[in-house]
Design an enzyme around this catalytic site. Structure first.
Site, PDB file in Angstrom:
ATOM      1  N   GLU A 110     -50.316  31.286   0.195  1.00 10.03           N
ATOM      2  CA  GLU A 110     -51.008  31.178  -1.089  1.00 10.03           C
ATOM      3  C   GLU A 110     -51.154  32.549  -1.757  1.00 10.03           C
ATOM      4  O   GLU A 110     -51.267  32.650  -2.974  1.00 10.03           O
ATOM      5  CB  GLU A 110     -52.385  30.522  -0.886  1.00 10.03           C
ATOM      6  CG  GLU A 110     -52.863  29.752  -2.099  1.00 10.03           C
ATOM      7  CD  GLU A 110     -54.129  28.936  -1.846  1.00 10.03           C
ATOM      8  OE1 GLU A 110     -54.884  29.239  -0.909  1.00 10.03           O
ATOM      9  OE2 GLU A 110     -54.383  27.991  -2.621  1.00 10.03           O
ATOM     10  N   LYS A 132     -53.526  19.835  -9.748  1.00 10.36           N
ATOM     11  CA  LYS A 132     -54.943  19.504  -9.916  1.00 10.36           C
ATOM     12  C   LYS A 132     -55.160  18.827 -11.259  1.00 10.36           C
ATOM     13  O   LYS A 132     -55.907  17.850 -11.367  1.00 10.36           O
ATOM     14  CB  LYS A 132     -55.797  20.780  -9.892  1.00 10.36           C
ATOM     15  CG  LYS A 132     -56.195  21.253  -8.519  1.00 10.36           C
ATOM     16  CD  LYS A 132     -57.228  22.371  -8.682  1.00 10.36           C
ATOM     17  CE  LYS A 132     -57.393  23.172  -7.421  1.00 10.36           C
ATOM     18  NZ  LYS A 132     -58.183  24.375  -7.610  1.00 10.36           N
ATOM     19  N   HIS A 191     -40.085  23.813  23.637  1.00  7.50           N
ATOM     20  CA  HIS A 191     -39.461  22.521  23.927  1.00  7.50           C
ATOM     21  C   HIS A 191     -39.324  21.690  22.650  1.00  7.50           C
ATOM     22  O   HIS A 191     -39.180  20.468  22.712  1.00  7.50           O
ATOM     23  CB  HIS A 191     -40.287  21.775  24.975  1.00  7.50           C
ATOM     24  CG  HIS A 191     -40.406  22.557  26.247  1.00  7.50           C
ATOM     25  ND1 HIS A 191     -39.544  22.402  27.307  1.00  7.50           N
ATOM     26  CD2 HIS A 191     -41.261  23.557  26.601  1.00  7.50           C
ATOM     27  CE1 HIS A 191     -39.878  23.241  28.267  1.00  7.50           C
ATOM     28  NE2 HIS A 191     -40.917  23.963  27.862  1.00  7.50           N
TER      29      HIS A 191
HETATM   30  O1  PA5 Z   1     -57.904  30.621  -1.047  1.00 10.10           O
HETATM   31  C1  PA5 Z   1     -58.314  29.938  -1.945  1.00 10.10           C
HETATM   32  O2  PA5 Z   1     -58.872  30.419  -2.957  1.00 10.10           O
HETATM   33  C2  PA5 Z   1     -58.212  28.429  -1.887  1.00 10.10           C
HETATM   34  O3  PA5 Z   1     -57.485  28.000  -0.779  1.00 10.10           O
HETATM   35  C3  PA5 Z   1     -59.608  27.827  -1.829  1.00 10.10           C
HETATM   36  O4  PA5 Z   1     -60.262  28.254  -0.667  1.00 10.10           O
HETATM   37  C4  PA5 Z   1     -59.564  26.296  -1.855  1.00 10.10           C
HETATM   38  O5  PA5 Z   1     -58.851  25.863  -2.965  1.00 10.10           O
HETATM   39  C5  PA5 Z   1     -60.975  25.736  -1.906  1.00 10.10           C
HETATM   40  O6  PA5 Z   1     -61.665  26.280  -2.978  1.00 10.10           O
HETATM   41  P1  PA5 Z   1     -63.222  26.252  -3.057  1.00 10.10           P
HETATM   42  O7  PA5 Z   1     -63.763  27.110  -1.962  1.00 10.10           O
HETATM   43  O8  PA5 Z   1     -63.555  26.768  -4.411  1.00 10.10           O
HETATM   44  O9  PA5 Z   1     -63.642  24.834  -2.859  1.00 10.10           O
END
Ligand code: PA5
Length: 445
Positions: free
Chosen positions: A279, A414, A300
Protein backbone atom coordinates in the site's frame (compact mmCIF):
# COMPACT_ATOMS: atom_id res chain seq x y z
CA UNK A 1 19.69 -7.28 17.77
CA UNK A 2 17.95 -7.80 14.41
CA UNK A 3 20.47 -8.52 11.65
CA UNK A 4 20.20 -8.36 7.88
CA UNK A 5 22.36 -10.81 5.96
CA UNK A 6 22.37 -9.96 2.27
CA UNK A 7 25.32 -12.05 1.05
CA UNK A 8 23.05 -14.08 -1.25
CA UNK A 9 21.97 -10.89 -3.01
CA UNK A 10 25.52 -10.06 -4.03
CA UNK A 11 27.20 -10.81 -7.37
CA UNK A 12 30.23 -12.28 -5.62
CA UNK A 13 28.01 -15.05 -4.28
CA UNK A 14 25.31 -15.54 -6.90
CA UNK A 15 27.11 -14.33 -10.01
CA UNK A 16 26.14 -11.76 -12.60
CA UNK A 17 22.48 -11.65 -11.56
CA UNK A 18 23.54 -10.40 -8.15
CA UNK A 19 24.21 -6.86 -7.01
CA UNK A 20 27.69 -5.36 -6.92
CA UNK A 21 29.11 -3.17 -4.19
CA UNK A 22 29.59 -0.58 -6.93
CA UNK A 23 25.84 -0.50 -7.62
CA UNK A 24 25.15 0.18 -3.95
CA UNK A 25 27.89 2.81 -3.81
CA UNK A 26 26.30 4.42 -6.86
CA UNK A 27 23.14 5.13 -4.91
CA UNK A 28 24.93 6.51 -1.84
CA UNK A 29 24.32 10.19 -2.56
CA UNK A 30 20.61 9.54 -3.04
CA UNK A 31 20.56 7.63 0.26
CA UNK A 32 22.22 10.55 2.07
CA UNK A 33 19.67 12.90 0.54
CA UNK A 34 16.73 10.69 1.59
CA UNK A 35 18.21 10.36 5.07
CA UNK A 36 18.25 14.16 5.33
CA UNK A 37 14.66 14.33 4.11
CA UNK A 38 13.53 11.73 6.64
CA UNK A 39 15.36 13.44 9.50
CA UNK A 40 14.01 16.81 8.38
CA UNK A 41 10.52 15.24 8.45
CA UNK A 42 9.84 16.22 4.87
CA UNK A 43 6.50 14.47 5.25
CA UNK A 44 4.41 14.93 8.39
CA UNK A 45 3.48 11.24 8.35
CA UNK A 46 7.03 10.41 9.43
CA UNK A 47 5.48 11.11 12.84
CA UNK A 48 5.34 7.32 13.29
CA UNK A 49 8.96 7.72 14.48
CA UNK A 50 7.77 9.83 17.42
CA UNK A 51 5.66 6.91 18.67
CA UNK A 52 8.82 5.41 20.15
CA UNK A 53 8.84 8.11 22.84
CA UNK A 54 5.13 7.99 23.73
CA UNK A 55 3.76 7.83 27.24
CA UNK A 56 1.95 4.52 27.70
CA UNK A 57 0.32 5.20 31.09
CA UNK A 58 -3.17 5.56 29.68
CA UNK A 59 -2.82 2.45 27.51
CA UNK A 60 -1.69 0.43 30.51
CA UNK A 61 -4.57 1.76 32.64
CA UNK A 62 -7.26 0.85 30.12
CA UNK A 63 -5.67 -2.54 29.43
CA UNK A 64 -5.56 -3.36 33.11
CA UNK A 65 -9.28 -2.58 33.48
CA UNK A 66 -10.11 -4.73 30.46
CA UNK A 67 -8.06 -7.62 31.82
CA UNK A 68 -9.80 -7.41 35.19
CA UNK A 69 -13.35 -7.00 33.95
CA UNK A 70 -13.77 -8.98 30.77
CA UNK A 71 -13.51 -12.52 29.49
CA UNK A 72 -13.60 -11.56 25.82
CA UNK A 73 -11.98 -8.74 23.91
CA UNK A 74 -13.18 -8.02 20.37
CA UNK A 75 -11.18 -5.76 18.08
CA UNK A 76 -12.98 -4.22 15.11
CA UNK A 77 -10.69 -2.70 12.49
CA UNK A 78 -9.26 -3.38 9.03
CA UNK A 79 -6.01 -2.86 7.13
CA UNK A 80 -3.51 -1.01 9.29
CA UNK A 81 -6.04 -1.04 12.11
CA UNK A 82 -6.11 -4.84 12.31
CA UNK A 83 -2.96 -6.36 10.85
CA UNK A 84 -0.63 -4.95 13.54
CA UNK A 85 -2.75 -6.26 16.42
CA UNK A 86 -3.02 -9.63 14.63
CA UNK A 87 0.76 -9.79 14.25
CA UNK A 88 1.27 -9.02 17.94
CA UNK A 89 -1.31 -11.55 19.08
CA UNK A 90 -0.01 -14.43 16.99
CA UNK A 91 3.67 -13.76 17.64
CA UNK A 92 3.50 -13.08 21.35
CA UNK A 93 0.61 -15.25 22.49
CA UNK A 94 0.16 -18.09 20.01
CA UNK A 95 -3.07 -20.10 20.28
CA UNK A 96 -4.06 -17.50 22.85
CA UNK A 97 -7.74 -18.32 23.20
CA UNK A 98 -7.15 -21.93 24.16
CA UNK A 99 -5.98 -21.11 27.68
CA UNK A 100 -5.70 -17.32 28.20
CA UNK A 101 -8.21 -14.65 29.19
CA UNK A 102 -9.53 -12.39 27.92
CA UNK A 103 -10.05 -14.31 24.73
CA UNK A 104 -9.26 -12.11 21.74
CA UNK A 105 -11.22 -11.91 18.49
CA UNK A 106 -9.92 -9.63 15.74
CA UNK A 107 -12.73 -9.10 13.28
CA UNK A 108 -11.59 -7.25 10.18
CA UNK A 109 -13.39 -8.63 7.16
CA UNK A 110 -17.12 -8.15 6.93
CA UNK A 111 -17.79 -11.82 6.36
CA UNK A 112 -21.12 -12.36 8.13
CA UNK A 113 -20.29 -15.99 8.98
CA UNK A 114 -17.29 -14.91 11.06
CA UNK A 115 -19.14 -12.32 13.12
CA UNK A 116 -22.08 -14.64 13.56
CA UNK A 117 -19.72 -17.31 14.90
CA UNK A 118 -17.96 -14.88 17.24
CA UNK A 119 -21.31 -13.77 18.62
CA UNK A 120 -22.30 -17.36 19.21
CA UNK A 121 -19.13 -17.91 21.24
CA UNK A 122 -19.24 -14.93 23.57
CA UNK A 123 -21.38 -13.68 26.41
CA UNK A 124 -22.00 -9.99 25.72
CA UNK A 125 -22.04 -9.22 29.44
CA UNK A 126 -18.44 -10.40 29.72
CA UNK A 127 -17.16 -8.76 26.55
CA UNK A 128 -15.28 -5.55 25.72
CA UNK A 129 -15.06 -4.12 22.21
CA UNK A 130 -12.23 -1.96 20.90
CA UNK A 131 -13.15 -0.16 17.68
CA UNK A 132 -10.02 0.86 15.82
CA UNK A 133 -10.29 3.26 12.92
CA UNK A 134 -8.13 6.27 12.24
CA UNK A 135 -10.63 7.94 9.94
CA UNK A 136 -13.56 6.91 12.12
CA UNK A 137 -15.63 6.11 9.05
CA UNK A 138 -14.30 2.98 7.34
CA UNK A 139 -17.34 1.07 6.07
CA UNK A 140 -16.28 -2.40 7.25
CA UNK A 141 -15.30 -1.30 10.76
CA UNK A 142 -18.23 1.01 11.28
CA UNK A 143 -20.78 -1.50 9.94
CA UNK A 144 -19.55 -4.11 12.45
CA UNK A 145 -19.48 -1.46 15.17
CA UNK A 146 -23.10 -0.52 14.39
CA UNK A 147 -24.16 -4.17 14.68
CA UNK A 148 -22.34 -4.70 17.98
CA UNK A 149 -23.35 -1.38 19.52
CA UNK A 150 -26.97 -2.04 18.69
CA UNK A 151 -26.81 -5.56 20.18
CA UNK A 152 -24.91 -4.50 23.30
CA UNK A 153 -26.98 -1.43 24.04
CA UNK A 154 -30.15 -3.53 23.80
CA UNK A 155 -28.88 -6.27 26.07
CA UNK A 156 -26.75 -4.65 28.80
CA UNK A 157 -27.55 -1.48 30.77
CA UNK A 158 -24.05 0.02 30.73
CA UNK A 159 -23.03 -0.84 27.18
CA UNK A 160 -20.91 2.29 26.83
CA UNK A 161 -18.54 0.96 29.52
CA UNK A 162 -17.77 -2.01 27.30
CA UNK A 163 -16.79 0.03 24.26
CA UNK A 164 -13.37 1.52 23.67
CA UNK A 165 -12.40 3.57 20.64
CA UNK A 166 -8.93 3.93 19.15
CA UNK A 167 -9.25 6.72 16.65
CA UNK A 168 -8.22 10.20 15.56
CA UNK A 169 -7.76 12.49 18.57
CA UNK A 170 -10.26 15.10 17.40
CA UNK A 171 -12.19 14.31 14.27
CA UNK A 172 -14.28 11.62 12.58
CA UNK A 173 -17.58 9.84 13.16
CA UNK A 174 -16.20 7.46 15.76
CA UNK A 175 -14.70 10.32 17.79
CA UNK A 176 -18.06 12.08 17.70
CA UNK A 177 -19.96 8.95 18.76
CA UNK A 178 -17.42 8.24 21.52
CA UNK A 179 -17.82 11.75 22.93
CA UNK A 180 -21.57 11.48 22.80
CA UNK A 181 -21.86 7.98 24.30
CA UNK A 182 -18.97 8.30 26.75
CA UNK A 183 -16.65 5.56 25.43
CA UNK A 184 -13.11 5.52 26.77
CA UNK A 185 -10.76 6.39 23.92
CA UNK A 186 -7.13 6.23 22.92
CA UNK A 187 -5.73 8.50 20.22
CA UNK A 188 -4.00 7.54 16.99
CA UNK A 189 -1.80 10.62 16.56
CA UNK A 190 -3.04 12.75 13.72
CA UNK A 191 -0.11 12.30 11.37
CA UNK A 192 0.29 8.58 11.92
CA UNK A 193 -1.06 6.59 8.97
CA UNK A 194 -2.89 3.27 9.54
CA UNK A 195 -0.24 0.88 8.28
CA UNK A 196 2.47 2.67 10.30
CA UNK A 197 0.39 2.59 13.49
CA UNK A 198 1.25 -0.75 15.09
CA UNK A 199 3.43 0.97 17.71
CA UNK A 200 0.62 3.38 18.64
CA UNK A 201 -2.34 2.41 20.87
CA UNK A 202 -3.54 0.40 17.84
CA UNK A 203 -1.08 -2.39 18.66
CA UNK A 204 0.01 -1.53 22.18
CA UNK A 205 -3.41 -1.74 23.85
CA UNK A 206 -3.85 -5.31 22.64
CA UNK A 207 -0.27 -6.12 23.73
CA UNK A 208 -1.05 -4.97 27.26
CA UNK A 209 -4.43 -6.74 27.27
CA UNK A 210 -2.69 -10.06 26.52
CA UNK A 211 -0.10 -9.41 29.22
CA UNK A 212 2.79 -8.09 27.12
CA UNK A 213 4.74 -5.11 28.40
CA UNK A 214 4.38 -2.47 25.70
CA UNK A 215 7.50 -0.73 27.03
CA UNK A 216 9.54 -3.76 25.89
CA UNK A 217 8.12 -3.47 22.36
CA UNK A 218 8.99 0.24 22.29
CA UNK A 219 12.45 -0.40 23.73
CA UNK A 220 13.18 -2.79 20.88
CA UNK A 221 12.04 -0.16 18.39
CA UNK A 222 14.13 2.55 20.04
CA UNK A 223 17.24 0.37 19.94
CA UNK A 224 16.87 -0.55 16.27
CA UNK A 225 16.08 3.07 15.42
CA UNK A 226 19.67 4.02 16.25
CA UNK A 227 20.89 1.63 13.54
CA UNK A 228 18.10 2.53 11.11
CA UNK A 229 18.90 6.23 11.27
CA UNK A 230 22.58 5.88 10.39
CA UNK A 231 23.11 7.85 7.15
CA UNK A 232 25.86 5.42 6.15
CA UNK A 233 24.19 2.87 3.85
CA UNK A 234 26.55 0.00 4.75
CA UNK A 235 25.66 0.36 8.43
CA UNK A 236 21.93 0.90 8.12
CA UNK A 237 19.93 -2.36 7.68
CA UNK A 238 16.65 -0.62 6.85
CA UNK A 239 18.13 1.56 4.11
CA UNK A 240 20.07 -1.41 2.71
CA UNK A 241 16.93 -3.54 2.65
CA UNK A 242 15.17 -0.83 0.63
CA UNK A 243 18.13 -0.27 -1.69
CA UNK A 244 18.63 -3.97 -2.41
CA UNK A 245 14.99 -4.60 -3.28
CA UNK A 246 14.91 -1.41 -5.34
CA UNK A 247 17.96 -2.39 -7.39
CA UNK A 248 16.64 -5.92 -7.89
CA UNK A 249 13.32 -4.49 -9.09
CA UNK A 250 14.64 -1.72 -11.32
CA UNK A 251 17.78 -3.31 -12.73
CA UNK A 252 17.20 -7.06 -12.56
CA UNK A 253 13.41 -7.08 -13.09
CA UNK A 254 12.92 -9.09 -9.92
CA UNK A 255 9.81 -7.40 -8.67
CA UNK A 256 8.24 -10.03 -6.44
CA UNK A 257 9.36 -10.09 -2.82
CA UNK A 258 8.46 -13.24 -0.94
CA UNK A 259 8.75 -12.93 2.82
CA UNK A 260 9.18 -16.26 4.58
CA UNK A 261 9.40 -16.37 8.36
CA UNK A 262 10.45 -19.72 9.79
CA UNK A 263 8.01 -19.39 12.69
CA UNK A 264 4.27 -20.03 12.75
CA UNK A 265 3.80 -17.06 15.07
CA UNK A 266 5.14 -14.69 12.41
CA UNK A 267 2.64 -15.57 9.69
CA UNK A 268 0.57 -12.49 10.47
CA UNK A 269 3.72 -10.38 10.71
CA UNK A 270 4.47 -11.39 7.12
CA UNK A 271 0.95 -10.27 6.16
CA UNK A 272 1.40 -7.03 8.07
CA UNK A 273 4.65 -6.39 6.14
CA UNK A 274 2.96 -7.14 2.83
CA UNK A 275 0.26 -4.54 3.47
CA UNK A 276 2.86 -1.99 4.53
CA UNK A 277 5.02 -2.56 1.45
CA UNK A 278 2.19 -2.91 -1.07
CA UNK A 279 0.00 0.00 0.00
CA UNK A 280 2.97 2.30 0.54
CA UNK A 281 4.87 1.68 -2.70
CA UNK A 282 2.35 0.47 -5.27
CA UNK A 283 1.57 3.71 -7.03
CA UNK A 284 2.43 5.74 -10.16
CA UNK A 285 2.99 2.47 -12.03
CA UNK A 286 5.81 1.35 -9.81
CA UNK A 287 6.50 -0.72 -6.67
CA UNK A 288 7.39 -4.37 -6.16
CA UNK A 289 4.88 -7.05 -5.16
CA UNK A 290 5.21 -8.61 -1.72
CA UNK A 291 3.73 -11.99 -0.91
CA UNK A 292 3.60 -13.73 2.43
CA UNK A 293 4.79 -17.24 2.94
CA UNK A 294 5.85 -19.49 5.81
CA UNK A 295 8.74 -21.90 6.33
CA UNK A 296 9.08 -24.83 6.39
CA UNK A 297 5.46 -25.33 5.30
CA UNK A 298 5.83 -23.59 1.95
CA UNK A 299 8.90 -25.60 1.04
CA UNK A 300 6.22 -28.20 0.28
CA UNK A 301 4.06 -25.74 -1.61
CA UNK A 302 5.88 -22.74 -3.12
CA UNK A 303 9.58 -23.62 -3.18
CA UNK A 304 9.40 -25.38 -6.56
CA UNK A 305 8.23 -22.07 -8.07
CA UNK A 306 10.98 -20.07 -6.36
CA UNK A 307 13.63 -22.53 -7.55
CA UNK A 308 12.58 -23.16 -11.14
CA UNK A 309 9.79 -20.72 -11.97
CA UNK A 310 10.14 -17.27 -13.52
CA UNK A 311 13.21 -15.43 -12.35
CA UNK A 312 11.28 -12.52 -10.94
CA UNK A 313 11.59 -13.04 -7.20
CA UNK A 314 13.68 -12.11 -4.20
CA UNK A 315 13.14 -14.40 -1.23
CA UNK A 316 13.39 -12.77 2.21
CA UNK A 317 13.85 -15.28 5.01
CA UNK A 318 13.07 -14.38 8.61
CA UNK A 319 15.14 -16.58 10.91
CA UNK A 320 14.81 -17.16 14.63
CA UNK A 321 18.01 -17.92 16.52
CA UNK A 322 16.39 -19.24 19.68
CA UNK A 323 12.87 -20.67 19.65
CA UNK A 324 12.72 -20.45 23.44
CA UNK A 325 11.83 -24.12 23.79
CA UNK A 326 12.69 -27.32 21.99
CA UNK A 327 11.61 -30.90 21.51
CA UNK A 328 13.96 -33.79 21.03
CA UNK A 329 13.24 -36.30 18.30
CA UNK A 330 13.51 -39.72 19.93
CA UNK A 331 16.07 -42.32 18.80
CA UNK A 332 13.53 -44.81 17.60
CA UNK A 333 13.13 -46.74 14.36
CA UNK A 334 16.93 -46.95 14.04
CA UNK A 335 16.77 -49.83 11.63
CA UNK A 336 15.06 -47.56 9.07
CA UNK A 337 17.59 -45.49 7.13
CA UNK A 338 14.84 -43.13 6.00
CA UNK A 339 14.11 -42.11 9.62
CA UNK A 340 17.06 -43.01 11.83
CA UNK A 341 19.03 -39.86 10.92
CA UNK A 342 16.36 -37.75 12.64
CA UNK A 343 16.64 -39.38 16.05
CA UNK A 344 18.69 -37.47 18.62
CA UNK A 345 18.22 -34.11 16.88
CA UNK A 346 15.72 -31.48 17.96
CA UNK A 347 12.89 -29.72 16.11
CA UNK A 348 14.74 -26.40 16.24
CA UNK A 349 17.78 -28.06 14.67
CA UNK A 350 15.54 -29.39 11.90
CA UNK A 351 13.74 -26.11 11.17
CA UNK A 352 17.04 -24.19 11.15
CA UNK A 353 18.71 -26.78 8.91
CA UNK A 354 15.80 -26.54 6.48
CA UNK A 355 15.97 -22.75 6.37
CA UNK A 356 19.74 -22.69 5.81
CA UNK A 357 19.52 -25.39 3.16
CA UNK A 358 16.80 -23.52 1.29
CA UNK A 359 18.88 -20.33 1.30
CA UNK A 360 21.83 -22.26 -0.08
CA UNK A 361 19.81 -24.17 -2.66
CA UNK A 362 18.47 -20.88 -4.01
CA UNK A 363 21.86 -19.19 -3.98
CA UNK A 364 23.47 -22.15 -5.79
CA UNK A 365 21.18 -21.61 -8.77
CA UNK A 366 21.69 -17.84 -8.57
CA UNK A 367 18.30 -16.96 -7.16
CA UNK A 368 18.70 -13.92 -4.88
CA UNK A 369 17.68 -14.15 -1.28
CA UNK A 370 18.47 -12.47 2.00
CA UNK A 371 17.69 -13.10 5.62
CA UNK A 372 16.58 -11.09 8.58
CA UNK A 373 17.44 -12.82 11.82
CA UNK A 374 16.12 -12.07 15.25
CA UNK A 375 17.41 -13.67 18.43
CA UNK A 376 13.93 -14.55 19.72
CA UNK A 377 10.24 -14.01 19.03
CA UNK A 378 9.59 -11.73 22.00
CA UNK A 379 8.21 -8.26 22.64
CA UNK A 380 11.60 -6.56 22.34
CA UNK A 381 12.43 -8.11 18.96
CA UNK A 382 8.91 -7.66 17.58
CA UNK A 383 9.38 -3.96 18.31
CA UNK A 384 12.63 -4.09 16.36
CA UNK A 385 11.04 -5.82 13.40
CA UNK A 386 8.06 -3.50 13.19
CA UNK A 387 10.19 -0.38 13.27
CA UNK A 388 12.82 -1.80 10.92
CA UNK A 389 10.18 -2.58 8.28
CA UNK A 390 8.46 0.78 8.73
CA UNK A 391 11.67 2.75 8.23
CA UNK A 392 12.67 0.51 5.30
CA UNK A 393 9.29 1.04 3.63
CA UNK A 394 9.17 4.79 4.14
CA UNK A 395 12.75 5.01 2.86
CA UNK A 396 11.87 2.88 -0.18
CA UNK A 397 8.98 5.24 -0.93
CA UNK A 398 11.41 8.13 -1.22
CA UNK A 399 13.69 5.99 -3.37
CA UNK A 400 10.86 5.07 -5.76
CA UNK A 401 9.75 8.70 -5.80
CA UNK A 402 6.26 7.97 -4.46
CA UNK A 403 4.40 9.13 -1.37
CA UNK A 404 4.64 6.11 0.95
CA UNK A 405 1.84 7.39 3.17
CA UNK A 406 -1.19 7.74 0.90
CA UNK A 407 -3.34 5.18 -0.90
CA UNK A 408 -5.20 7.03 -3.69
CA UNK A 409 -5.77 3.78 -5.59
CA UNK A 410 -8.19 2.35 -3.08
CA UNK A 411 -10.65 5.24 -3.35
CA UNK A 412 -12.40 4.31 -6.60
CA UNK A 413 -13.52 0.91 -5.33
CA UNK A 414 -14.78 2.58 -2.16
CA UNK A 415 -16.76 5.10 -4.19
CA UNK A 416 -18.56 2.35 -6.12
CA UNK A 417 -19.36 0.61 -2.82
CA UNK A 418 -20.74 3.86 -1.40
CA UNK A 419 -22.94 4.17 -4.48
CA UNK A 420 -24.23 0.59 -4.14
CA UNK A 421 -24.91 1.03 -0.44
CA UNK A 422 -26.82 4.28 -1.07
CA UNK A 423 -24.46 6.88 0.35
CA UNK A 424 -25.57 10.41 -0.48
CA UNK A 425 -23.63 12.02 -3.33
CA UNK A 426 -22.59 8.71 -4.92
CA UNK A 427 -25.69 8.10 -7.06
CA UNK A 428 -23.70 8.31 -10.33
CA UNK A 429 -21.35 5.61 -9.08
CA UNK A 430 -24.31 3.31 -8.53
CA UNK A 431 -25.41 3.91 -12.13
CA UNK A 432 -21.94 2.94 -13.35
CA UNK A 433 -22.05 -0.31 -11.40
CA UNK A 434 -25.44 -1.19 -12.86
CA UNK A 435 -24.20 -0.46 -16.41
CA UNK A 436 -21.09 -2.56 -15.83
CA UNK A 437 -23.29 -5.47 -14.74
CA UNK A 438 -24.86 -5.55 -18.22
CA UNK A 439 -21.43 -6.01 -19.83
CA UNK A 440 -20.57 -8.66 -17.31
CA UNK A 441 -23.54 -10.71 -18.51
CA UNK A 442 -22.03 -11.23 -22.01
CA UNK A 443 -19.22 -13.64 -21.30
CA UNK A 444 -20.31 -16.36 -18.94
CA UNK A 445 -20.41 -20.10 -19.08
O1 PA5 B 1 -2.77 2.06 6.00
C1 PA5 B 1 -3.84 2.58 5.85
O2 PA5 B 1 -4.01 3.82 5.94
C2 PA5 B 1 -5.08 1.75 5.59
O3 PA5 B 1 -4.77 0.40 5.41
C3 PA5 B 1 -6.04 1.88 6.76
O4 PA5 B 1 -5.43 1.40 7.93
C4 PA5 B 1 -7.35 1.13 6.51
O5 PA5 B 1 -7.91 1.55 5.32
C5 PA5 B 1 -8.32 1.38 7.65
O6 PA5 B 1 -8.50 2.74 7.83
P1 PA5 B 1 -9.08 3.32 9.16
O7 PA5 B 1 -8.09 3.06 10.25
O8 PA5 B 1 -9.27 4.77 8.90
O9 PA5 B 1 -10.35 2.60 9.43
Amino acid sequence: MLELNFSNMMGEVIGERGISERQIEGIKTTVHDIDRRIKGRERNELAFIDLLEQDTTEIKGIASDIRKQFENFIILGIGGSALGPKAILEALSPLHNLDKRPKVFIYDNVDPRTLDRILSLIDIKKTAVNVITKSGSTAETMASFMILWDKFSKSVPDAQKRFFATTDPVKGNLREISNEKGFRTLPIPQNVVGRYSVLSPVGLLLAEVIGINSAEILKGAIDIHKKCSDPEIWKNPAYLFGVLLYIMDKEEKKNINVIVPYADGLKSTAEWFCQLWAESLGKLGTGSTPYPSIGTTDQHSQLQLWMEGSEDKVIIFVKINDYGCDLKIPMIFHDMDGLSYLGGHTLSELIKAEEESTELALARIKRPNMSISIPKVDAYHMGQMFHFFEIATAFAGFLYGVNPFNQPGVEEGKNFTYGMMGKKGYEAKKEEVIKAREKKMCWRV
